[in-house]
Design a protein around this motif. Structure first.
Motif, mmCIF file in Angstrom:
data_model
loop_
_atom_site.group_PDB
_atom_site.id
_atom_site.type_symbol
_atom_site.label_atom_id
_atom_site.label_comp_id
_atom_site.label_asym_id
_atom_site.label_seq_id
_atom_site.Cartn_x
_atom_site.Cartn_y
_atom_site.Cartn_z
ATOM 1 N N VAL A 57 11.132 8.346 -8.168
ATOM 2 C CA VAL A 57 10.765 6.919 -8.154
ATOM 3 C C VAL A 57 11.169 6.257 -6.845
ATOM 4 N N SER A 58 12.406 6.465 -6.420
ATOM 5 C CA SER A 58 12.824 5.797 -5.178
ATOM 6 C C SER A 58 12.097 6.384 -3.974
ATOM 7 N N PHE A 59 11.810 7.680 -4.049
ATOM 8 C CA PHE A 59 11.063 8.276 -2.938
ATOM 9 C C PHE A 59 9.697 7.619 -2.805
ATOM 10 N N LEU A 60 9.054 7.467 -3.968
ATOM 11 C CA LEU A 60 7.713 6.891 -3.963
ATOM 12 C C LEU A 60 7.697 5.464 -3.443
ATOM 13 N N SER A 61 8.707 4.691 -3.837
ATOM 14 C CA SER A 61 8.694 3.295 -3.377
ATOM 15 C C SER A 61 9.004 3.224 -1.884
ATOM 16 N N LEU A 62 9.879 4.110 -1.410
ATOM 17 C CA LEU A 62 10.151 4.158 0.030
ATOM 18 C C LEU A 62 8.869 4.502 0.787
ATOM 19 N N MET A 63 8.167 5.471 0.233
ATOM 20 C CA MET A 63 6.943 5.925 0.870
ATOM 21 C C MET A 63 5.913 4.803 0.953
ATOM 22 N N LYS A 64 5.771 4.077 -0.171
ATOM 23 C CA LYS A 64 4.787 2.981 -0.207
ATOM 24 C C LYS A 64 5.084 1.960 0.879
ATOM 25 N N GLU A 65 6.376 1.671 1.033
ATOM 26 C CA GLU A 65 6.800 0.682 2.022
ATOM 27 C C GLU A 65 6.426 1.149 3.434
ATOM 28 N N LYS A 66 6.699 2.420 3.717
ATOM 29 C CA LYS A 66 6.449 2.931 5.070
ATOM 30 C C LYS A 66 4.956 3.135 5.354
ATOM 31 N N MET A 67 4.218 3.403 4.293
ATOM 32 C CA MET A 67 2.779 3.586 4.460
ATOM 33 C C MET A 67 2.120 2.368 5.081
ATOM 34 N N LYS A 68 2.627 1.201 4.659
ATOM 35 C CA LYS A 68 2.045 -0.054 5.144
ATOM 36 C C LYS A 68 2.207 -0.184 6.656
ATOM 37 N N LEU A 69 3.347 0.286 7.147
ATOM 38 C CA LEU A 69 3.633 0.186 8.569
ATOM 39 C C LEU A 69 2.541 0.798 9.432
ATOM 40 N N VAL A 70 2.052 1.949 9.003
ATOM 41 C CA VAL A 70 1.068 2.636 9.832
ATOM 42 C C VAL A 70 -0.325 2.576 9.229
ATOM 43 N N GLU A 71 -0.470 1.730 8.206
ATOM 44 C CA GLU A 71 -1.777 1.541 7.567
ATOM 45 C C GLU A 71 -2.394 2.888 7.198
ATOM 46 N N ILE A 72 -1.612 3.694 6.509
ATOM 47 C CA ILE A 72 -2.098 5.025 6.113
ATOM 48 C C ILE A 72 -2.309 5.014 4.603
#
Lengths: 438, 251, 481
Positions: free
Chosen positions: B118-133
């Motif tokens: 769960v925490s991995f996924l939320s971290l990932m979602k946050e970082k995804m936005k940074l690079v619009e991926i």
């Protein structure tokens, strides 16, 4: 004739051939005797032999030939029917295994280049000839190869010195005149290319008359550093030809070899093509096309043996099987432990046109080195119905549309033929075949 | 943070780096420019620990430790990140799975517990936005069938996930159109802070319009022959590299 | 993705983890093989005369056959008189109520991660546990019985369902099919039997767990699965054996018979003891597995993960007799150290519109030799048959070998066959990329290998997939660097 009888009778053929060997060449006699002994130990290949699983050579020989053989003398009035039009070439003709001075013409001979019959080469080039003869074939495996080694009668010897390119191709005609009965010929060629030399050789098989005839023909080639060999085999004879062929090519560093095998007609064609890549930086291409009709059986067995690192081999064989014909393809690629950074590719594509036509294909990769790129692919199918429909919907007749597509399928091989005159000849033969028969 | 002293390296028999000196402090962006074959990518590879390159002299200190002594994965765990010029494809391994494995091994190195799904996924979602991926891209096999732009964005996404101290961007602008370039640069800029540093290796100035460097160094024949501010990059853009070569020849 | 991580977490154990033995009293036949031994086995199992006759017939055929030499494997000659052909844990009896089973045995299977106590199971998998030569327990029998599903040991089937056994045994793999199948037919001691009635979708995975325990013992089990019209079953098979210095023989037969519209999925994770690092010991695994898609629209799918055994000789095959029937073969075969594997499949297309798909992923490491051998045969009346084969090899290190021997025999023009094969190694670039992200080398290899084998692993039921991934990593341990 039973298997044992045929073997016994062939053995007596062979022993006759050895008797005739000039006694002043003990090494040659020794080689022949050795092969004769091995032949006696090996059984003639039956279909339980993995290498002959789909190709009953022995049974067909039993059924269609009588041994021991006594070839009728052959006569050829003109070579024209069999020559490649407009090809400026050195021409060597054998009729029923006998050299025909009359029809042969050799231009390229000089003090250094030798294009001789094997008969003459044994006398004139004894040392080179006997050094390389049978030096690279594995005689333990195949009875037919031993038969040839023990009993060959003649053939062509080509020796090209270092740094020399022979511009005119060498065309070898193996013609059988069967008007007075069955013919069996045992031919042997030896090609020695020294460093940085080059030659193009065409072997062509034809016949006159309609009796059964068999040829057992071996070509050995040694290709030194930076040398280039282009070898064409054109098999487009009558449905009475039975043929066993073995081509063994031994390559050194940075050499290039291109082989082209066109099997277009015959009763039984068995080609063994074996390349040993015993060096680095080698490039080898093997192209094959078999267009089969009637009850022709064409069996191509190829071996590429990568023994050293950094070499490249590529193989493309395509076949179209019509009527009752049978195609067999077996392609082995060996990558030995030392042969790191090898690139080896192989493809075999087949089209079956009738319900009675069959194809057996067995690509075989054996790899002992880890840093290699190897792949093989094979397909078998019909013509693409969609494409056929597309052509027809544009008003092209069904037959023409089919011929067009078959031609396109075969043309991929023609694209790789380098010599323009040979290419034009093959193109004509193939287009005529595809339009006529399909 | 990073101190390179007289670094020399070769590949096979070919000497490529001939004594590099460079000091990078936290919060700084350094651009390394130079003509083709000057040794830019070699420098990046040597810092990341590629084994084909043999270090023949000099030293590299990273946060008080001898960087050259460390295995490639130790360097990564200590905070060195290389954005590859040609990111490799790994069939069957999704980027998500790949990142989870990497992040948890790095966390373990830092003495942190592994992240749960769960925490991995939320971290990932946050970082995804940074690079619009897009997440669908990250579920696919790593870089397999990705376009050039997607591969580079994936590199920056990984940088965001791993939060390195020193990021080395090796020709990150190559093969990118202007929009993709902006997205990538934007991602890098958002990740900058006073504790981390970036080395941008590039042939052209255009990436430096978006990732503005504090220092620009020109690498030629395996040496830094000129250093300056971002104006040097503009000068290079306008005049090409020949005048640098001439200067070196004269000296 | 979580699977991969479970693999990594458990990537710590160093040796073959099922190498222990259990101290169970065994009831064994003397070494050697002759008619007397066969009568002994048959009598031990209290078999009817027809079963004994069948065995004796098989034995007579076997004595006239020769051990095959065509596989690309090498081993010293097997002395078939030096093998014990029957060994049974003493306390097992025919009633097979769980409470009657020797507690040592229950512990044995629990140690293997197989619980025989039904209430402890989290997921619905019915298990038939076979140790050495006999079935010791079958779970969930009653639940399945309500649906008309028969799931029991082969011996029980011989007694309770003789009409089914007589009709189908040997119908897919005839007694004289090959040397090892004939041997098995003569001496097989037990195995699993399964019948799924018309239209029934088996609600749980059925599973057989094989374990060789006794020394010098051969294991010869036989599995027969009959899927009646429109039924479906997914079947799992797992195997382990203790570490012993001498080689042990395993010659099994699996037959699957699928009627109209039936579908059978058979998955194997084979982890017999592979021998030690120097190639000493290990199981000789000579197995005949074949499915017959008898009815139209039937489907049989084989999935195998082969990590164990010193020698593997195994070609799970499909005979596609029914029109529109379909066969699949998904395989990952890993060899390390001195293991030798010669494995693949045969797809025999007889019916019209039949389809087959082959995906084989070989991984060779250490000094091992890994061969794919397969045949796609399109028979004359197989109109519109289709086959796709993908057959890849991955090499790790320069002392191992990868070999492919695909036979493609096409006798019908409408067939469309595609075969692709590649050989590669794990790229240094791929490993460096992982290292640069902080992943250590062994994990990097595990990741890359699991990615490579994914298409096959995806075919396995979840629980098996996890086990399979762990095994891949374990088998390849220490093979890099």
């Amino acid at each position: 004739m039973s298997v044992t009888t045929i073997k016994k009778n062939i053995t007596s053929d062979i022993s006759g051939a050895i008797q005739q060997t000039v006694n002043s060449f003990p090494l040659l006699k020794e080689k022949r005797n050795e092969a004769w002994h091995t032949f006696q130990q090996l059984s003639m290949p039956a279909t339980k032999n993995e290498e002959y699983k789909y190709t009953p050579v022995t049974r067909l020989l039993e059924k269609n030939f009588s041994f021991p053989t006594a070839n009728p003398s052959g006569h050829l009035s003109t070579l024209q029917d069999f020559s490649i039009p407009e090809l400026d070439a050195n021409i060597i003709v054998f009729v029923n295994g006998v050299f025909s001075q009359e029809h042969s013409s050799i231009f390229s001979n000089n003090s250094e280049i030798s294009i001789l019959t094997m008969e003459d080469a044994i006398v004139q080039q004894t040392e080179v000839c006997l050094k390389h003869l049978s030096a690279y074939i594995d005689l333990k495996a195949d009875a037919l190869a031993n038969w040839n080694t023990a009993a060959w009668t003649n053939g062509v010897f080509i020796h090209i010195p270092a740094g020399t390119t022979i511009e005119k191709p060498v065309v070898i005609h193996h013609i059988h005149d069967t008007r007075n009965g069955q013919v069996v010929s045992i031919g042997r060629n030896l090609v020695v290319l020294e460093k940085n030399s080059a030659v193009t050789i065409v072997e062509k098989f034809d016949s006159i008359g309609d009796a059964n005839h068999f040829s057992n023909c071996i070509t050995e080639a040694v290709v030194a550093e930076y040398a280039e060999l282009n070898l064409y085999t054109i098999q487009n004879d009558s449905g009475k030809r039975f043929q066993y062929g073995l081509t063994q090519i031994h390559q050194a560093d940075s050499s290039r070899v291109n082989t082209y095998t066109f099997s277009l007609n015959g009763k039984l064609i068995r080609n063994n093509l074996q390349l040993t890549l015993n060096g680095e930086g080698i490039e080898s291409h093997m192209y094959g096309l078999y267009l089969l009709t009637g009850d022709t059986l064409a069996d191509n067995h190829t071996v590429v043996d990568h023994k050293k690192p950094n070499s490249f081999s590529n193989e493309l064989y395509k076949g179209i099987m019509d009527e009752d014909s049978k195609g067999v393809f077996n392609g082995k690629i060996f990558v030995r432990p030392q042969a790191q950074k090898t690139n080896a590719f192989q493809a075999n594509r087949n089209i079956l046109l009738t319900d009675k036509a069959t194809v057996y294909t067995k690509p075989q990769l054996e790899i002992w080195a880890d840093d290699v790129k190897c792949s093989h692919g094979c397909t078998s199918g019909q013509l693409d119905e969609e494409a056929l429909f597309y052509l027809r919907s544009r008003g092209i007749g069904k037959e023409t549309a089919q011929a067009m597509m078959l031609y396109a399928f075969a043309a991929e091989l023609l694209d790789n033929v380098k010599h323009p005159v040979i290419k034009r000849y093959l193109d004509n033969v193939i287009s005529e075949r595809l339009h006529k028969n399909f | 943070m990073l101190t390179i002293k007289d670094l020399q390296a070769k590949i096979g028999e070919k000497q490529i780096l001939n004594g590099i000196n460079l000091e990078v402090k936290p919060g700084e962006v350094h651009a390394i420019m130079g003509p083709n074959g000057s040794g830019k990518s070699t420098l990046a590879s040597v810092l990341a620990g590629r084994e084909e390159y043999e270090v023949t002299g000099g030293e590299v200190d990273f946060l008080g430790k001898d960087l050259l002594e460390m295995a490639p994965e130790e360097r990564a765990r200590e905070g060195v990140f290389l954005a590859f010029q040609y990111p490799v494809e790994i069939p069957g391994v999704s980027t998500i799975n790949f990142m989870k494995t990497a992040l948890n091994q790095i966390r373990e190195h830092r003495g942190q517990p592994a992240l749960d799904a769960v925490s991995f996924l939320s971290l990932m979602k946050e970082k995804m936005k940074l690079v619009e991926i897009d997440q669908s891209l990250l579920s696919r096999a790593l870089n397999e069938g990705f376009s050039g732009g997607e591969k580079k964005r994936n590199e920056i996404f990984q940088m965001a996930m791993l939060e390195p101290k020193l990021s080395i961007l090796d020709e990150t602008d190559s093969g990118l159109d202007i929009d993709a370039l902006k997205v990538v640069a934007n991602g890098v800029n958002k990740l900058r802070n006073k504790n981390n540093a970036v080395i941008v290796v590039t042939h052209y100035q255009r990436l430096l319009d978006y990732i503005v460097p504090d220092y620009v160094h020109v690498l030629y024949k395996g040496k830094i022959v000129k250093s300056g501010t971002k104006d040097l990059a503009l000068e290079l853009e306008a005049k090409g590299y020949d005048w640098i070569k001439d200067e070196v020849a004269l000296a | 993705m979580s699977n991969d991580n479970q693999v990594l977490e458990e990537f710590t154990s160093r040796e073959y983890e099922h190498g222990w033995t259990t101290d169970i009293e065994a009831d064994s036949a003397p070494k050697g093989l002759n008619e007397g031994i066969i009568r002994f086995i048959s009598a031990k199992k209290n078999e009817p005369q027809w079963m004994l006759d069948w065995r004796l017939d098989a034995y007579a055929k076997w004595t006239k056959m020769k051990e095959p030499t065509w596989p690309n494997v090498h081993y010293p000659p097997i002395n078939y008189q030096d093998v014990i052909y029957y060994s049974a844990p003493k306390k097992s009896d025919k009633t097979k109520k769980l409470e009657d089973v020797d507690p040592e045995l229950i512990k044995t299977f629990e140690k293997l991660g197989i619980s025989l106590t039904e209430q402890k199971r989290l997921t619905g998998i019915a298990v038939d546990a076979v140790i050495d030569s006999v079935s010791v327990a079958t779970t969930f029998k009653e639940t399945l019985g309500e649906l008309g599903i028969i799931f029991c040991s082969f011996s029980e089937a011989v007694h309770n369902h003789p009409e089914l056994v007589k009709k189908y045994m040997g119908s897919v793999v005839p007694v004289s099919d090959n040397y090892f199948a004939a041997l098995n037919s003569a001496v097989f001691t037990d195995g699993s039997f399964c019948y799924i009635p018309k239209g029934v979708r088996c609600p749980m995975e059925l599973s057989t767990y094989f374990r060789i325990n006794a020394a010098n013992t051969g294991q010869f089990e036989r599995t027969l699965i009959i899927a009646d019209e429109g039924s479906y079953v997914s079947y799992l098979e797992g195997c382990t054996a203790p570490m012993r210095d001498e080689n042990q023989l395993h010659a099994a037969v699996v037959e699957i018979y699928a009627m109209k519209d039936a579908e059978v999925k058979y998955s194997t994770v084979q982890n017999w003891y592979p021998g030690d690092k120097n190639g000493k010991g290990g199981i000789y695994n000579f197995v005949t597995k074949r499915g017959l898609c008898f009815g139209d629209h039937s489907k049989i799918s084989w999935t195998q993960v082969e990590t164990g055994s010193a020698i593997t000789w195994k070609y799970p095959s499909c005979i596609l007799k029914g029109d529109y029937s379909m066969g699949e073969f998904y395989s990952v075969a890993v060899t390390n150290n001195y293991q030798q594997a010669d494995t693949g499949t045969k797809m025999i297309h007889i019916g019209k519109h039949t389809k087959s798909r082959i995906v084989s992923k070989g991984i060779s490491a250490g000094h091992s030799q890994n061969s794919y051998r397969g045949q796609v045969h399109i028979m004359k009346r197989a109109e519109n048959a289709r086959n796709f084969s993908q057959c890849d090899s991955l090499l790790m290190g320069d002392k191992c070998g990868a070999h492919t021997f695909p036979y493609i025999d096409v006798e019908n023009k409408s067939a469309r066959i595609e075969h692709e094969a590649t050989t590669s190694k794990i790229g240094e670039d791929q490993i460096f990329y992982c290292l640069q992200r902080g992943i250590d080398e062994e994990s990097a290899v595990a990741l890359i290998v699991n990615g490579y084998a994914k298409e096959v692993l995806n075919q396995l039921p979840m629980e098996f997939a996890v086990e399979a991934q762990k095994l891949l990593a374990l088998t390849l341990e220490g093979s890099v660097g």
